[in-house]
Design a protein around this motif. Structure first.
Motif, short mmCIF file in Angstrom:
data_model
loop_
_atom_site.label_atom_id
_atom_site.label_comp_id
_atom_site.label_asym_id
_atom_site.label_seq_id
_atom_site.Cartn_x
_atom_site.Cartn_y
_atom_site.Cartn_z
N ALA A 55 0.83 -1.20 0.00
CA ALA A 55 0.00 0.00 0.00
C ALA A 55 0.87 1.25 0.00
CB ALA A 55 -0.92 0.01 1.23
N LEU A 56 0.31 2.30 -0.59
CA LEU A 56 0.90 3.63 -0.52
C LEU A 56 -0.12 4.51 0.18
CD1 LEU A 56 2.26 3.96 -4.18
CD2 LEU A 56 3.51 3.19 -2.13
N ARG A 57 0.34 5.38 1.04
CA ARG A 57 -0.59 6.21 1.82
C ARG A 57 -0.29 7.69 1.63
NH1 ARG A 57 1.06 9.77 6.14
NH2 ARG A 57 -0.57 9.89 7.71
N ALA A 58 -1.37 8.46 1.43
CA ALA A 58 -1.28 9.92 1.43
C ALA A 58 -2.25 10.45 2.48
CB ALA A 58 -1.65 10.48 0.06
N ASP A 59 -2.07 11.71 2.88
CA ASP A 59 -3.02 12.35 3.80
C ASP A 59 -3.59 13.59 3.12
OD1 ASP A 59 -0.46 13.43 3.89
OD2 ASP A 59 -0.23 13.16 6.05
N LEU A 60 -4.85 13.89 3.41
CA LEU A 60 -5.61 14.85 2.59
C LEU A 60 -5.77 16.23 3.21
CD1 LEU A 60 -8.58 12.51 1.57
CD2 LEU A 60 -6.67 13.19 0.11
N ALA A 120 1.31 7.97 -8.49
CA ALA A 120 1.80 6.58 -8.42
C ALA A 120 0.68 5.61 -8.80
CB ALA A 120 2.31 6.29 -7.01
N ALA A 121 -0.55 5.91 -8.37
CA ALA A 121 -1.68 5.04 -8.72
C ALA A 121 -1.89 5.02 -10.24
CB ALA A 121 -2.94 5.52 -8.00
N LEU A 122 -1.81 6.21 -10.85
CA LEU A 122 -2.02 6.29 -12.29
C LEU A 122 -0.94 5.52 -13.05
CD1 LEU A 122 -3.00 10.10 -12.52
CD2 LEU A 122 -4.53 8.10 -12.54
N VAL A 123 0.31 5.68 -12.63
CA VAL A 123 1.42 4.99 -13.31
C VAL A 123 1.31 3.48 -13.11
CG1 VAL A 123 3.93 4.64 -13.25
CG2 VAL A 123 2.98 6.98 -13.16
N LEU A 124 1.08 3.08 -11.85
CA LEU A 124 1.10 1.63 -11.57
C LEU A 124 -0.13 0.93 -12.14
CD1 LEU A 124 2.64 1.62 -7.97
CD2 LEU A 124 3.77 1.15 -10.17
N SER A 125 -1.24 1.67 -12.31
CA SER A 125 -2.41 1.02 -12.93
C SER A 125 -2.12 0.75 -14.41
CB SER A 125 -3.66 1.89 -12.76
OG SER A 125 -3.64 2.98 -13.65
N ARG A 126 -1.31 1.60 -15.03
CA ARG A 126 -0.93 1.33 -16.43
C ARG A 126 -0.02 0.11 -16.51
NH1 ARG A 126 0.61 7.01 -19.16
NH2 ARG A 126 1.21 5.64 -20.90
N GLN A 176 -0.37 -6.78 -6.18
CA GLN A 176 -1.46 -5.81 -6.12
C GLN A 176 -1.02 -4.57 -5.33
OE1 GLN A 176 -5.55 -7.67 -5.54
NE2 GLN A 176 -4.22 -9.13 -4.48
N LEU A 177 -1.71 -3.48 -5.60
CA LEU A 177 -1.41 -2.22 -4.91
C LEU A 177 -2.70 -1.65 -4.33
CD1 LEU A 177 0.73 0.18 -4.50
CD2 LEU A 177 -0.46 1.23 -6.43
N ARG A 178 -2.60 -1.13 -3.10
CA ARG A 178 -3.72 -0.34 -2.55
C ARG A 178 -3.20 1.07 -2.30
NH1 ARG A 178 -7.00 -3.16 1.93
NH2 ARG A 178 -8.10 -3.87 0.07
#
Lengths: 430, 430
Positions: free
Chosen positions: B104-109, B145-151, B161-163
């Motif tokens: 998993a990768l985590r960001a805070d909003l 990172a989500a956009l790149v890794l989904s490609r 898998q990635l969350r």
């Protein structure tokens, strides 16, 4: 930071049965004169109790004692005396007699900003104002003494002159006594006497001592300034809450070391404020307290001792600071001669055991301005009713007195004034 | 007593040029895959910078990140991904890939309740709210990172898998991470990674360490009660201001003695309040501060250590007391394996000297809840523009970043995720 109106005289250790003050001289007042004083005083007892209850029901705050001043003036005028209102608007004085040495009696007029919690018919009718410090009693006693001694004077039996002073604003710092002194009202006064209600002593007992009997009480406020910061990183800033705590802990010791030890100096904090959030190191802290000393010399040294102590504690801290040092009243210091005359009168009137020696109190009374100006004595007048189980301190919202103390006070102050006048005349003619 | 929103991660001693973290393993990601990651990332750079500026101009407070959540969800949905909003209303997560080990990768909003003092076109349009802690940057990086890794996943090149988790309310205690953990979102995660802006490091430099990298930060509030009294007579009561000062001075030492010394425990007060008048001893005093430790064991012992220390200091004082101990976030603890994978990726991407070892900070981050749940690593991403003379700390009202850090962050997290997946797959198949 406000200052509460409660720097009253308040003895800590005066108790009935303490060591009696020895008095060497005999009363110089003749038995006939004493009987006359006692009889005249008794004639006024009922009206003085009524007068006291009227004041008690209509208490007035410092420098607002208009109705109280009017009531005293009216009563003195009815007795054929001339009264002089103080220029500031409240408070008054009155002179009795025409020639010779002059002594003074002093009362204070003002009440406290607090509710009256009693259920008696004479409870305060002024919301949030109460005579919980006994000034209504002091005023009634000095009024009574004026009435009695003016009759002696008319009869040619007063061995000198008397001034009665009704001081306004005693509860405020520095107190109406400053105006009294500045007007020169103490200038030609050989001795000045005052009583203060003492609920720790039974009625019929009087406390006294030679030397300081109350303390000077200055107000000290220190503000600290630092850069502020985050509680995660106290190392990057000045930890101002910790510094404030160090100041509170160290300042009393530093002052005591400079002003003659703990017997001679008491620095106690009443307030300390710093910061809003638990995780932010604040940029400002404020502490406030009272610096007390019964010693006039120490009182004179206090400003310098304070400056030096703060420099020692805070100098290397990285914080900057400001100090506000408001000088309060000086200690009331009982002159040995004046105290001896009063003590002799106490024992003569009330019996040998009625006189107890008290420790000085750490409270203040603006009467200190007067004993700084001339010789004087301040007496603690027992007002506790021994039939009551509880002793309610001065400033308690249910504070009241055993009203027998009024007659005792009138007789004691009259005898003391006459005794002082006789002795002073005698010693000046020796 | 409020708690300011500033328990951010904030390294004290991390500096470029510190000792590099040694990494023993080689990157398990093939040169082709790395080139693909870097190229895809570069394609998104401009739009991610725009995205970050949009968030920066529209900052939202903790648990009110509605527009921010919508913006992230919209961008992920456009890329064909399914997003899941957290039940509490803000925050979201998104799963990428279909089978295998999951990291998993985590960001805070969320943003801070403070004004934005910058003059840039993308300055905050929401009065009194600002992204002064870099969460807009973290969100943009994890989105990228989500956009790149989904490609990569679509191309069958993601080795597992990635969350991606976009956590709400990081600035509040205990933080939105608690909801994330309680939902079980970390349960099947083998490793979790996060970056945090670090203005003390130049852009292109990354700080890390094995073990605790932030601290637990609890909130402690103690209320003292005494009888109150007069500052002339502290002997008749409990001198509560002096007692408060003693508590402030002694509690840190007592806690350190119980929790492993000053390296392991930091109790610092942010607020202390007692009394209103300089001559009245107050009946109540309140102090508040933060109790920090980088050590999970010490954190577990903290409640008992606090109770015992207070008993020791206050037990015989005559005062009564209550304590409020609000548990904050646990320390973020970098797992050695996860930190090693990330460190290797830093050096591979940015050069040997780009990796610096940092001390643990005394600040907290709610990511600690996640590293308590699974293996993980927290990286300090340099955001300082070396062309600028001044380094503006996190939470400074003019805080901004060198936006090159976004592309670096995307590439680093993508490489780290892929590297972790590869290594975890490999070790499980060994």
């Amino acid at each position: 930071m406000r200052e509460a109106q409660d720097d009253e005289v308040f003895p800590e250790s005066a108790q009935p049965g303490s060591e009696p003050v020895q008095s060497a001289t005999d009363s110089v007042t003749s038995p006939d004169l004493k009987r006359l004083i006692d009889d005249f005083s008794a004639e006024y007892e009922d009206s003085l109790i009524s007068f006291r209850r009227k004041l008690h029901a209509g208490p007035e705050l410092s420098f607002q004692e208009f109705a109280t001043t009017d009531a005293v003036a009216e009563r003195l005028t009815q007795a054929g005396l001339s009264t002089h209102r103080l220029p500031s608007g409240t408070g008054l004085f009155c002179d009795i007699g025409v020639a010779g040495t002059r002594v003074a009696l002093r009362a204070d007029l003002d009440a406290l900003a607090m509710p009256d919690g009693k259920a008696v018919p004479y409870r305060s009718q002024n919301d949030g104002v109460a005579h919980a410090c006994g000034h209504d009693v002091h005023t009634s006693i000095v009024l009574g003494a004026a009435l009695v001694l003016s009759r002696l004077s008319e009869m040619g039996l007063l061995p000198g002159q008397l001034r009665v002073i009704f001081e306004p604003g005693e509860e405020q710092v520095p107190g109406g006594a400053v105006e009294v002194v500045e007007l020169g009202l103490l200038r030609d006064i050989a001795m000045v006497f005052a009583v203060h209600c003492d609920p720790k002593l039974d009625v019929g007992v009087v406390g006294s001592r030679v030397g300081p009997i109350t303390s000077a009480a200055d107000r000290v406020e220190v503000t600290l300034h630092g850069p502020g910061g985050h509680t995660a990183r106290p190392n990057l800033t000045v930890d101002l809450v910790a510094l404030m705590a160090r100041l509170i802990q160290e300042l009393p010791d530093k002052l005591e070391a400079r002003l003659g030890g703990p017997q001679n100096c008491r620095m106690v904090f009443g307030a300390a404020h710093a910061g809003d959030a638990v995780n932010v190191i604040p940029a400002t802290a404020v502490v406030g307290g009272s610096l007390r000393t019964p010693d006039l010399v120490a009182w004179d040294s206090a400003p310098r001792a304070l400056t030096e102590s703060l420099e020692e504690i805070l100098g290397d801290s990285g914080a900057s600071w400001e100090v506000i040092h408001v000088r309060g009243v000086p200690p009331v210091t009982n002159d040995s001669g004046a105290a001896e005359i009063a003590a002799q009168c106490v024992q003569d009137l009330l019996g040998q055991d009625a006189l107890v020696k008290t420790e000085h109190s750490w409270g203040g009374d603006s009467f200190g301005w007067m004993t700084k100006e001339t010789r004087g004595a301040f007496l603690r007048l027992g007002t506790h009713d021994p039939k009551q189980d509880t002793r309610l301190d001065l400033h308690h919202r249910q504070f009241d007195v055993a009203e027998e103390a009024i007659l005792i006070g009138v007789r004691l102050l009259c005898r003391t004034a006459v005794s002082a006048l006789s002795e002073l005349q005698e010693s000046s003619s020796r």
